[in-house]
Write a protein that holds these residues in place. Structure first.
Motif, PDB file in Angstrom:
ATOM      1  N   THR A 134       8.313 -29.458 -57.175  1.00 41.03           N
ATOM      2  CA  THR A 134       8.532 -28.769 -57.958  1.00 41.03           C
ATOM      3  C   THR A 134       8.103 -27.608 -58.274  1.00 41.03           C
ATOM      4  O   THR A 134       8.650 -26.472 -58.717  1.00 41.03           O
ATOM      5  N   ARG A 135       6.498 -27.645 -58.151  1.00 46.30           N
ATOM      6  CA  ARG A 135       5.743 -26.817 -58.379  1.00 46.30           C
ATOM      7  C   ARG A 135       5.492 -25.288 -57.754  1.00 46.30           C
ATOM      8  O   ARG A 135       4.939 -24.902 -57.512  1.00 46.30           O
ATOM      9  N   ILE A 136       5.847 -25.849 -56.179  1.00 41.02           N
ATOM     10  CA  ILE A 136       5.559 -25.043 -55.014  1.00 41.02           C
ATOM     11  C   ILE A 136       7.087 -24.083 -54.558  1.00 41.02           C
ATOM     12  O   ILE A 136       8.154 -23.994 -54.947  1.00 41.02           O
ATOM     13  N   VAL A 137       5.712 -22.730 -54.792  1.00 41.19           N
ATOM     14  CA  VAL A 137       7.024 -21.659 -54.570  1.00 41.19           C
ATOM     15  C   VAL A 137       6.204 -20.526 -52.885  1.00 41.19           C
ATOM     16  O   VAL A 137       5.172 -21.026 -52.456  1.00 41.19           O
ATOM     17  N   PHE A 138       7.372 -20.687 -52.457  1.00 40.63           N
ATOM     18  CA  PHE A 138       7.402 -20.459 -50.425  1.00 40.63           C
ATOM     19  C   PHE A 138       7.896 -19.225 -50.492  1.00 40.63           C
ATOM     20  O   PHE A 138       8.327 -18.983 -50.654  1.00 40.63           O
ATOM     21  N   TYR A 139       6.887 -18.415 -49.794  1.00 46.65           N
ATOM     22  CA  TYR A 139       6.269 -17.252 -49.133  1.00 46.65           C
ATOM     23  C   TYR A 139       7.166 -17.048 -47.717  1.00 46.65           C
ATOM     24  O   TYR A 139       5.291 -16.941 -47.410  1.00 46.65           O
ATOM     25  N   PRO A 140       7.919 -17.346 -46.723  1.00 43.29           N
ATOM     26  CA  PRO A 140       8.084 -17.030 -45.206  1.00 43.29           C
ATOM     27  C   PRO A 140       7.787 -15.335 -44.767  1.00 43.29           C
ATOM     28  O   PRO A 140       7.989 -14.612 -45.785  1.00 43.29           O
ATOM     29  N   VAL A 141       6.126 -14.718 -43.998  1.00 40.85           N
ATOM     30  CA  VAL A 141       6.767 -13.557 -43.839  1.00 40.85           C
ATOM     31  C   VAL A 141       6.585 -14.320 -41.723  1.00 40.85           C
ATOM     32  O   VAL A 141       6.103 -14.365 -41.440  1.00 40.85           O
ATOM     33  N   SER A 142       6.845 -12.425 -41.107  1.00 37.35           N
ATOM     34  CA  SER A 142       7.575 -12.733 -39.764  1.00 37.35           C
ATOM     35  C   SER A 142       6.568 -11.384 -39.489  1.00 37.35           C
ATOM     36  O   SER A 142       6.764 -11.011 -38.153  1.00 37.35           O
ATOM     37  N   ASN A 143       6.100  -9.969 -40.350  1.00 35.85           N
ATOM     38  CA  ASN A 143       5.424  -9.912 -39.603  1.00 35.85           C
ATOM     39  C   ASN A 143       4.752  -8.562 -40.668  1.00 35.85           C
ATOM     40  O   ASN A 143       4.707  -9.115 -41.742  1.00 35.85           O
ATOM     41  N   PHE A 144       3.950  -7.851 -40.623  1.00 36.25           N
ATOM     42  CA  PHE A 144       3.153  -7.269 -41.427  1.00 36.25           C
ATOM     43  C   PHE A 144       3.355  -6.173 -42.082  1.00 36.25           C
ATOM     44  O   PHE A 144       2.443  -7.008 -43.702  1.00 36.25           O
ATOM     45  N   SER A 145       4.506  -6.053 -42.330  1.00 38.59           N
ATOM     46  CA  SER A 145       5.064  -5.597 -43.580  1.00 38.59           C
ATOM     47  C   SER A 145       5.506  -6.674 -44.523  1.00 38.59           C
ATOM     48  O   SER A 145       4.956  -6.333 -45.735  1.00 38.59           O
ATOM     49  N   GLY A 185      -7.024 -26.109 -66.262  1.00 38.21           N
ATOM     50  CA  GLY A 185      -6.005 -26.506 -67.118  1.00 38.21           C
ATOM     51  C   GLY A 185      -3.872 -26.647 -66.654  1.00 38.21           C
ATOM     52  O   GLY A 185      -4.276 -26.572 -65.588  1.00 38.21           O
ATOM     53  N   LYS A 186      -3.663 -27.299 -66.802  1.00 38.10           N
ATOM     54  CA  LYS A 186      -1.967 -27.214 -66.173  1.00 38.10           C
ATOM     55  C   LYS A 186      -1.033 -26.158 -65.223  1.00 38.10           C
ATOM     56  O   LYS A 186      -1.602 -24.894 -65.873  1.00 38.10           O
ATOM     57  N   VAL A 187      -1.210 -26.366 -64.643  1.00 37.30           N
ATOM     58  CA  VAL A 187      -0.470 -25.345 -63.133  1.00 37.30           C
ATOM     59  C   VAL A 187       0.583 -25.502 -63.655  1.00 37.30           C
ATOM     60  O   VAL A 187       1.613 -26.298 -63.423  1.00 37.30           O
ATOM     61  N   ASP A 188       1.305 -24.188 -63.492  1.00 39.72           N
ATOM     62  CA  ASP A 188       3.174 -24.057 -63.674  1.00 39.72           C
ATOM     63  C   ASP A 188       3.766 -23.776 -62.215  1.00 39.72           C
ATOM     64  O   ASP A 188       3.907 -24.639 -61.826  1.00 39.72           O
ATOM     65  N   LYS A 189       2.623 -22.921 -61.290  1.00 45.09           N
ATOM     66  CA  LYS A 189       3.104 -22.940 -59.924  1.00 45.09           C
ATOM     67  C   LYS A 189       2.255 -22.895 -59.344  1.00 45.09           C
ATOM     68  O   LYS A 189       1.285 -22.537 -59.252  1.00 45.09           O
ATOM     69  N   VAL A 190       2.335 -23.335 -57.569  1.00 44.53           N
ATOM     70  CA  VAL A 190       1.537 -22.596 -56.333  1.00 44.53           C
ATOM     71  C   VAL A 190       2.296 -22.694 -54.973  1.00 44.53           C
ATOM     72  O   VAL A 190       3.159 -23.248 -55.408  1.00 44.53           O
ATOM     73  N   ALA A 191       2.419 -21.130 -55.043  1.00 43.89           N
ATOM     74  CA  ALA A 191       2.484 -20.750 -53.654  1.00 43.89           C
ATOM     75  C   ALA A 191       1.638 -21.590 -52.757  1.00 43.89           C
ATOM     76  O   ALA A 191       0.833 -21.634 -52.659  1.00 43.89           O
ATOM     77  N   VAL A 192       2.914 -21.117 -51.337  1.00 44.95           N
ATOM     78  CA  VAL A 192       2.595 -21.276 -50.059  1.00 44.95           C
ATOM     79  C   VAL A 192       3.272 -19.884 -49.124  1.00 44.95           C
ATOM     80  O   VAL A 192       3.985 -19.957 -49.257  1.00 44.95           O
ATOM     81  N   ILE A 193       1.956 -19.499 -48.903  1.00 47.53           N
ATOM     82  CA  ILE A 193       2.959 -18.157 -47.936  1.00 47.53           C
ATOM     83  C   ILE A 193       2.270 -18.720 -46.701  1.00 47.53           C
ATOM     84  O   ILE A 193       0.968 -18.869 -46.207  1.00 47.53           O
ATOM     85  N   TYR A 194       3.215 -18.359 -45.438  1.00 47.00           N
ATOM     86  CA  TYR A 194       3.333 -18.785 -43.969  1.00 47.00           C
ATOM     87  C   TYR A 194       3.686 -17.977 -43.732  1.00 47.00           C
ATOM     88  O   TYR A 194       4.915 -17.278 -44.019  1.00 47.00           O
ATOM     89  N   SER A 195       3.479 -17.351 -42.491  1.00 42.34           N
ATOM     90  CA  SER A 195       3.797 -17.695 -41.005  1.00 42.34           C
ATOM     91  C   SER A 195       4.877 -18.327 -40.493  1.00 42.34           C
ATOM     92  O   SER A 195       5.096 -19.480 -39.935  1.00 42.34           O
ATOM     93  N   ARG A 196       6.249 -17.305 -39.627  1.00 35.53           N
ATOM     94  CA  ARG A 196       6.988 -18.296 -39.656  1.00 35.53           C
ATOM     95  C   ARG A 196       6.369 -18.523 -37.736  1.00 35.53           C
ATOM     96  O   ARG A 196       7.560 -18.133 -37.174  1.00 35.53           O
ATOM     97  N   ASP A 197       5.563 -18.539 -38.277  1.00 31.58           N
ATOM     98  CA  ASP A 197       5.632 -18.839 -36.417  1.00 31.58           C
ATOM     99  C   ASP A 197       5.420 -20.634 -36.741  1.00 31.58           C
ATOM    100  O   ASP A 197       6.138 -21.060 -37.298  1.00 31.58           O
ATOM    101  N   PHE A 198       5.314 -21.392 -35.093  1.00 34.04           N
ATOM    102  CA  PHE A 198       5.126 -22.881 -35.150  1.00 34.04           C
ATOM    103  C   PHE A 198       4.119 -23.449 -35.976  1.00 34.04           C
ATOM    104  O   PHE A 198       4.672 -24.743 -36.476  1.00 34.04           O
ATOM    105  N   MET A 199       2.477 -22.728 -36.303  1.00 34.48           N
ATOM    106  CA  MET A 199       1.860 -22.947 -37.227  1.00 34.48           C
ATOM    107  C   MET A 199       2.433 -23.256 -38.228  1.00 34.48           C
ATOM    108  O   MET A 199       2.115 -24.107 -39.467  1.00 34.48           O
TER     109      MET A 199
END
Length: 336
Positions: free
Chosen positions: A197-208, A164-178
């Motif tokens: 406008t529906r995209i939410v970004f989650y950058p991560v640099s380490n395991f924690s 059905g209708k999508v509210d938000k879609v996340a992008v979880i990504y590593s803070r490396d080049f790729m």
């Protein structure tokens, strides 16, 4: 007759420049290792396309292994490859993914040797700001190839069709080049669409940070699905997407939109997967054209247009997504 003479002339010039070596060799430069789920299918596709047209061609593959080495080591391996090119003088270089493209562009942009690339994630337009090798998408220097499209709008439309209708879609990504590059691709592919406008970004640099972002993403009721773009991250050792897949699918009970079939095999849900083999095969066809005609400027840079719709039914059950047989039949490949 005049057209035939022109073609013959260009072919003769090409042979004079590239046909003097005792061996007819093409060098393939891969950004990753020989088991990489993104790089190796492209390498194999390119090899198959070249072998289809040339039985006497020697094809040598060099692997930079850029995901797992330092920037200093990567630069050294690039320099070693450059020296090999200068001493062996191959007919053509074919690169897969961005690290290999950047290595070849640094040393051979504007030179005589033709270079065909496959699977760059940084847009051709962005690279063109630095190297000035295109006029629109037509080569004005010795580089052409295939840009890797991620089919982001189609992926989100798929989620809407399933839930059905999508509210938000996340992008979880590593803070490396790729990881950063894939994030920019999402922005690039959605730049003229309201979907951005529906995209939410989650950058991560380490395991924690990965664990924290995964838990938060999973708790948010407005996020229906997410793109897993954590291509490598440090823990006690460097974890690749194969390792990270187990962590993400264990912590996040939402639709994982995978950018290729191999990711689905790692346990992600699936979606519209870029066909890496076909992308490499298309680059190989371009390379074959150059080898036959000596003309690279005829071949415009293309977006990858082949995809497969893949679904992991085990993952669908794990996230309690109920799918009818009719819906399942719409997918090209089903992993059970």
């Amino acid at each position: 007759m005049l057209k035939f003479l022109k073609i013959y002339f260009f072919a003769l010039i090409f042979m004079l420049f590239y046909g003097c070596s005792n061996e007819r060799t093409v060098f393939i430069l891969s950004s990753y290792d020989d088991k990489d789920v993104c790089g190796q299918p492209q390498v194999q596709g390119a090899i198959d396309a070249l072998k289809r047209d040339f039985s006497d061609l020697t094809i040598e593959v060099t692997y930079l292994d850029s995901r797992r080495i330092s920037d200093q080591e990567l630069e050294k391996r690039c320099d070693d490859f450059t020296e090999k090119v200068k001493s062996r003088k191959p007919l053509l270089i074919l690169t897969t993914d961005d690290a290999a493209f950047q290595c070849a562009a640094k040393h051979f942009m504007g030179e005589e040797i033709p270079v065909v690339f496959s699977g760059i994630n940084v847009t051709p337009e962005h690279y063109n700001e630095k190297y000035h090798f295109l006029r629109e998408r037509k080569p004005i220097k010795n580089f052409t190839g295939v840009y890797e499209r991620l089919f982001i709008p189609r992926q989100i439309e798929l989620v809407e069709a399933l839930t059905g209708k999508v509210d938000k879609v996340a992008v979880i990504y590593s803070r490396d080049f790729m990881g950063e590059t894939l994030k920019e691709q999402v922005i690039y592919e959605l730049k003229d669409r309201v979907l951005k406008t529906r995209i939410v970004f989650y950058p991560v640099s380490n395991f924690s940070e990965l664990n924290k972002a995964s838990e938060e993403l999973n708790k948010r009721k407005d996020i229906i699905a997410y793109f897993p773009f954590v291509m490598s991250i440090k823990n006690d050792k460097i974890l690749t997407i194969r390792d990270v897949a187990q962590i993400l699918t264990g912590k996040i009970k939402k639709i994982d939109l995978a950018i290729n079939k191999q990711f689905v095999e790692f346990g992600f849900f699936g979606g519209f997967s870029v066909d890496f083999y076909q992308m490499g095969y298309r680059a190989g066809q371009m390379a074959s054209h150059v080898l036959k005609t000596g003309k690279i400027k005829d071949i415009e840079v293309e977006d990858a247009d082949k995809y497969v719709k893949v679904i992991n039914l085990k993952r669908a059950r794990d996230i309690n997504l109920s799918l009818t047989d009719k819906v399942i039949s719409l997918f090209d490949e089903v992993i059970k």
